[in-house]
Design a protein around this motif. Structure first.
Motif, PDB file in Angstrom:
ATOM      1  N   SER A 160       0.840  -1.190   0.000  1.00 36.31           N
ATOM      2  CA  SER A 160       0.000   0.000   0.000  1.00 36.31           C
ATOM      3  C   SER A 160       0.875   1.240   0.000  1.00 36.31           C
ATOM      4  CB  SER A 160      -0.909  -0.006   1.235  1.00 36.31           C
ATOM      5  OG  SER A 160      -0.122   0.070   2.416  1.00 36.31           O
ATOM      6  N   ASN A 161       0.242   2.392  -0.119  1.00 38.17           N
ATOM      7  CA  ASN A 161       1.000   3.640  -0.171  1.00 38.17           C
ATOM      8  C   ASN A 161       1.785   3.881   1.104  1.00 38.17           C
ATOM      9  OD1 ASN A 161      -0.033   4.170  -2.725  1.00 38.17           O
ATOM     10  ND2 ASN A 161      -1.815   5.284  -1.924  1.00 38.17           N
ATOM     11  N   GLU A 162       1.268   3.335   2.261  1.00 36.75           N
ATOM     12  CA  GLU A 162       1.951   3.559   3.532  1.00 36.75           C
ATOM     13  C   GLU A 162       3.094   2.587   3.757  1.00 36.75           C
ATOM     14  OE1 GLU A 162      -1.289   3.007   3.217  1.00 36.75           O
ATOM     15  OE2 GLU A 162      -2.121   5.028   3.463  1.00 36.75           O
ATOM     16  N   GLU A 163       3.203   1.545   2.946  1.00 38.94           N
ATOM     17  CA  GLU A 163       4.203   0.503   3.164  1.00 38.94           C
ATOM     18  C   GLU A 163       5.441   0.746   2.313  1.00 38.94           C
ATOM     19  OE1 GLU A 163       1.243  -3.276   4.117  1.00 38.94           O
ATOM     20  OE2 GLU A 163       1.942  -2.922   2.083  1.00 38.94           O
ATOM     21  N   ALA A 164       6.600   0.766   2.972  1.00 37.96           N
ATOM     22  CA  ALA A 164       7.855   0.886   2.237  1.00 37.96           C
ATOM     23  C   ALA A 164       8.119  -0.428   1.513  1.00 37.96           C
ATOM     24  CB  ALA A 164       8.994   1.203   3.194  1.00 37.96           C
ATOM     25  N   PRO A 165       8.659  -0.386   0.281  1.00 39.26           N
ATOM     26  CA  PRO A 165       8.923  -1.624  -0.466  1.00 39.26           C
ATOM     27  C   PRO A 165       9.797  -2.612   0.307  1.00 39.26           C
ATOM     28  CG  PRO A 165       9.110   0.278  -1.904  1.00 39.26           C
ATOM     29  CD  PRO A 165       8.933   0.822  -0.518  1.00 39.26           C
ATOM     30  N   ALA A 166      10.772  -2.093   1.045  1.00 38.30           N
ATOM     31  CA  ALA A 166      11.667  -2.976   1.810  1.00 38.30           C
ATOM     32  C   ALA A 166      10.899  -3.710   2.898  1.00 38.30           C
ATOM     33  CB  ALA A 166      12.809  -2.166   2.413  1.00 38.30           C
ATOM     34  N   ASN A 167       9.993  -2.998   3.579  1.00 35.18           N
ATOM     35  CA  ASN A 167       9.196  -3.629   4.628  1.00 35.18           C
ATOM     36  C   ASN A 167       8.231  -4.648   4.037  1.00 35.18           C
ATOM     37  OD1 ASN A 167      10.475  -2.004   6.469  1.00 35.18           O
ATOM     38  ND2 ASN A 167       8.763  -0.575   6.726  1.00 35.18           N
ATOM     39  N   TYR A 168       7.685  -4.352   2.859  1.00 34.73           N
ATOM     40  CA  TYR A 168       6.794  -5.285   2.187  1.00 34.73           C
ATOM     41  C   TYR A 168       7.543  -6.571   1.822  1.00 34.73           C
ATOM     42  CZ  TYR A 168       3.632  -7.170  -1.352  1.00 34.73           C
ATOM     43  OH  TYR A 168       2.808  -7.987  -2.085  1.00 34.73           O
ATOM     44  N   ALA A 169       8.770  -6.408   1.326  1.00 32.51           N
ATOM     45  CA  ALA A 169       9.591  -7.578   0.992  1.00 32.51           C
ATOM     46  C   ALA A 169       9.924  -8.377   2.247  1.00 32.51           C
ATOM     47  CB  ALA A 169      10.876  -7.130   0.291  1.00 32.51           C
ATOM     48  N   TYR A 170      10.104  -7.666   3.359  1.00 33.20           N
ATOM     49  CA  TYR A 170      10.442  -8.335   4.625  1.00 33.20           C
ATOM     50  C   TYR A 170       9.290  -9.233   5.085  1.00 33.20           C
ATOM     51  CZ  TYR A 170      11.246  -8.898   9.643  1.00 33.20           C
ATOM     52  OH  TYR A 170      11.396  -9.407  10.910  1.00 33.20           O
ATOM     53  N   VAL A 171       8.062  -8.700   5.086  1.00 36.93           N
ATOM     54  CA  VAL A 171       6.947  -9.511   5.562  1.00 36.93           C
ATOM     55  C   VAL A 171       6.715 -10.701   4.642  1.00 36.93           C
ATOM     56  CG1 VAL A 171       5.093  -8.263   4.362  1.00 36.93           C
ATOM     57  CG2 VAL A 171       4.617  -9.384   6.521  1.00 36.93           C
ATOM     58  N   LYS A 172       6.940 -10.535   3.340  1.00 41.03           N
ATOM     59  CA  LYS A 172       6.789 -11.659   2.416  1.00 41.03           C
ATOM     60  C   LYS A 172       7.827 -12.744   2.691  1.00 41.03           C
ATOM     61  CE  LYS A 172       3.247 -10.417   0.066  1.00 41.03           C
ATOM     62  NZ  LYS A 172       1.988 -11.184   0.234  1.00 41.03           N
ATOM     63  N   GLN A 173       9.049 -12.328   2.995  1.00 39.43           N
ATOM     64  CA  GLN A 173      10.103 -13.297   3.306  1.00 39.43           C
ATOM     65  C   GLN A 173       9.759 -14.063   4.582  1.00 39.43           C
ATOM     66  OE1 GLN A 173      13.948 -11.525   3.983  1.00 39.43           O
ATOM     67  NE2 GLN A 173      15.023 -13.476   3.899  1.00 39.43           N
ATOM     68  N   CYS A 174       9.295 -13.339   5.590  1.00 40.62           N
ATOM     69  CA  CYS A 174       8.917 -13.986   6.854  1.00 40.62           C
ATOM     70  C   CYS A 174       7.738 -14.929   6.644  1.00 40.62           C
ATOM     71  CB  CYS A 174       8.564 -12.929   7.897  1.00 40.62           C
ATOM     72  SG  CYS A 174       9.924 -11.845   8.367  1.00 40.62           S
ATOM     73  N   LEU A 175       6.769 -14.500   5.840  1.00 42.56           N
ATOM     74  CA  LEU A 175       5.605 -15.333   5.552  1.00 42.56           C
ATOM     75  C   LEU A 175       6.011 -16.613   4.835  1.00 42.56           C
ATOM     76  CD1 LEU A 175       2.569 -15.849   5.338  1.00 42.56           C
ATOM     77  CD2 LEU A 175       2.493 -14.315   3.385  1.00 42.56           C
ATOM     78  N   ASN A 176       6.899 -16.510   3.865  1.00 43.65           N
ATOM     79  CA  ASN A 176       7.361 -17.693   3.132  1.00 43.65           C
ATOM     80  C   ASN A 176       8.094 -18.668   4.041  1.00 43.65           C
ATOM     81  OD1 ASN A 176       6.297 -16.707   0.744  1.00 43.65           O
ATOM     82  ND2 ASN A 176       8.205 -15.755   0.074  1.00 43.65           N
ATOM     83  N   MET A 177       8.888 -18.138   4.973  1.00 41.37           N
ATOM     84  CA  MET A 177       9.587 -19.000   5.933  1.00 41.37           C
ATOM     85  C   MET A 177       8.593 -19.733   6.814  1.00 41.37           C
ATOM     86  SD  MET A 177      12.772 -16.572   7.117  1.00 41.37           S
ATOM     87  CE  MET A 177      13.227 -17.735   8.418  1.00 41.37           C
ATOM     88  N   CYS A 178       7.551 -19.031   7.247  1.00 47.27           N
ATOM     89  CA  CYS A 178       6.522 -19.636   8.095  1.00 47.27           C
ATOM     90  C   CYS A 178       5.795 -20.758   7.346  1.00 47.27           C
ATOM     91  CB  CYS A 178       5.539 -18.555   8.541  1.00 47.27           C
ATOM     92  SG  CYS A 178       4.176 -19.164   9.555  1.00 47.27           S
ATOM     93  N   VAL A 179       5.389 -20.485   6.115  1.00 42.92           N
ATOM     94  CA  VAL A 179       4.680 -21.481   5.305  1.00 42.92           C
ATOM     95  C   VAL A 179       5.566 -22.697   5.048  1.00 42.92           C
ATOM     96  CG1 VAL A 179       3.701 -21.931   3.012  1.00 42.92           C
ATOM     97  CG2 VAL A 179       3.125 -19.817   4.226  1.00 42.92           C
ATOM     98  N   ALA A 180       6.832 -22.458   4.712  1.00 42.65           N
ATOM     99  CA  ALA A 180       7.754 -23.564   4.411  1.00 42.65           C
ATOM    100  C   ALA A 180       7.938 -24.479   5.619  1.00 42.65           C
ATOM    101  CB  ALA A 180       9.110 -23.003   3.958  1.00 42.65           C
ATOM    102  N   THR A 181       8.034 -23.907   6.810  1.00 45.89           N
ATOM    103  CA  THR A 181       8.214 -24.717   8.012  1.00 45.89           C
ATOM    104  C   THR A 181       6.967 -25.540   8.313  1.00 45.89           C
ATOM    105  OG1 THR A 181       9.783 -23.140   8.974  1.00 45.89           O
ATOM    106  CG2 THR A 181       8.671 -24.625  10.497  1.00 45.89           C
ATOM    107  N   ILE A 182       5.800 -24.938   8.134  1.00 49.79           N
ATOM    108  CA  ILE A 182       4.551 -25.680   8.374  1.00 49.79           C
ATOM    109  C   ILE A 182       4.423 -26.843   7.395  1.00 49.79           C
ATOM    110  CG2 ILE A 182       2.034 -25.513   8.288  1.00 49.79           C
ATOM    111  CD1 ILE A 182       2.305 -22.622   9.273  1.00 49.79           C
ATOM    112  N   VAL A 183       4.742 -26.600   6.123  1.00 51.39           N
ATOM    113  CA  VAL A 183       4.702 -27.668   5.121  1.00 51.39           C
ATOM    114  C   VAL A 183       5.684 -28.779   5.485  1.00 51.39           C
ATOM    115  CG1 VAL A 183       5.217 -28.229   2.707  1.00 51.39           C
ATOM    116  CG2 VAL A 183       3.918 -26.162   3.256  1.00 51.39           C
TER     117      VAL A 183
END
Length: 376
Positions: free
Chosen positions: A169-192
């Protein structure tokens, strides 16, 4: 003046943590927490908790001491109350505590941790949400029971919600957006990654009591620990995020084995009620059938894995059509007929059956299973 003096000492100690007296450290770290909880100005709150966070990075045991002195409920409440910068600092300290193995078990065992953690996924800050996903990832590594509690608290919904956010979104810095996606992918990978272990544990517990009316104390304990975890698989299989990641030949083979064990329980040759509770058999049957039904609702998956489904899943499903339980008969017949009809009507399955040895075996098995299921 006193506030800034204490904060300055805390920051100085953070830089020289290894050379400071432990008792001296704990006194000033507790003072930082007290200043955080009693200051009336936001800037002072943020400064005090940020200083404590820096100290915790150098010595995670510091935060453990604060929890013991202030009380877990008082500390955990700061996860969902106050400023975003405060929440970010507190969740960071919990992450550091989880990474330090001696203290991690105590955090995992706190039931209130899960409910407070789930609230962070509604946070507008991508950094806070990212750290929350890391918390789940670490909790999952340490305890499958923690993962079950997270799933029951709508973790999967929050994961799907964040994945649907295609652009920041307009309030989200691209770096922070990339960070949450990386954390989310790590979480999903561990659950799988832990899903096969969950199935293996459940199958091991049930295999040990197959054909027995009175399981031993050790077998009963294994059942009570393992069987509730099967609900995790149901949460995952009904999610579009996880479904295609967890379904493999091995997964479907395990589901076929579970159906065979359910058949053994349904026929009365195996009893788990005395060991795992009076409703254990019914609960297990319902979860297994729900997992199978979730698979049967997706024709692309049925077509992709038709060989293993015909060989491993349909035979025990066909056997359950003759169950003495009317609901079981109806549900199993419906699932069996849906899958068999799809295979019999699909030209690709028929083509593969005529063009390869595995296909010919699969086609032969399908005919045999159909004869069994429909009583031909």
């Amino acid at each position: 003046m006193q506030f800034f003096l204490i904060v300055s000492i805390g920051l100085h100690v953070a830089g020289k943590i290894s050379s400071c007296n432990t008792a001296f450290n704990h006194v000033y770290f507790q003072l930082l927490w007290n200043f955080f909880t009693h200051c009336s100005f936001d800037a002072q709150n943020v400064t005090a908790i940020s200083a404590l966070c820096r100290v915790t990075k150098a010595s995670p045991g510091t935060f453990q001491h604060v929890i013991e002195k202030a009380g877990f409920k008082a500390v955990i409440s700061s996860l969902t109350a106050g400023l975003i910068k405060v929440q970010q600092a507190v969740v960071t300290m919990f992450l550091l505590l989880l990474l330090s193995r001696p203290q991690a078990r105590r955090v995992i065992e706190e039931k209130e941790m899960i409910s407070k953690l789930m609230h962070l996924f509604d946070n507008p800050s991508t950094v806070v949400r990212g750290k929350a996903f890391l918390m789940v990832e670490l909790l999952t590594r340490g305890s499958k029971d923690a993962l079950l509690s997270c799933c029951q608290a709508r973790l999967i919904m929050y994961i799907e919600k964040d994945i649907r956010r295609q652009t920041p979104s307009n309030e989200e810095a691209p770096a922070n957006y990339a960070y949450v996606k990386q954390c989310l992918n790590m979480c999903v990978a561990t659950i799988v990654k832990v899903t096969p272990d969950i199935l293996s544990s459940v199958l091991s517990a049930l295999d040990a009591v197959q054909g027995r009316k009175h399981p031993s104390a050790a077998q009963a304990k294994h059942l009570r620990i393992s069987l509730p975890l099967l609900s995790i698989v149901l949460h995952l299989i009904t999610s579009h995020v996880f479904r295609h990641q967890i379904i493999t030949d091995g997964f479907l083979t395990d589901i076929g084995s579970l159906l065979s064990l359910v058949n053994s329980i349904d026929s009365g040759s195996t009893s788990i009620g005395s060991a795992a509770g009076p409703n254990a058999a019914e609960d297990l049957t319902n979860v297994v059938f729900s997992i199978v039904e979730a698979v049967t609702q997706h024709p692309p998956i049925l077509l992709q894995f038709h060989v293993v489904i015909v060989d491993q899943v349909l035979p025990p499903l066909a056997s359950l059509i003759s169950s003495t339980n009317g609901n079981t008969r109806v549900l199993c017949f419906k699932m069996f007929s849906d899958v068999a009809s799809l295979y019999l009507d699909n030209q690709n399955v028929c083509h593969s059956a005529s063009s390869s040895d595995d296909g010919r075996t699969s086609a032969s098995s399908l005919n045999e299973v159909c004869e069994m299921g429909f009583g031909i």
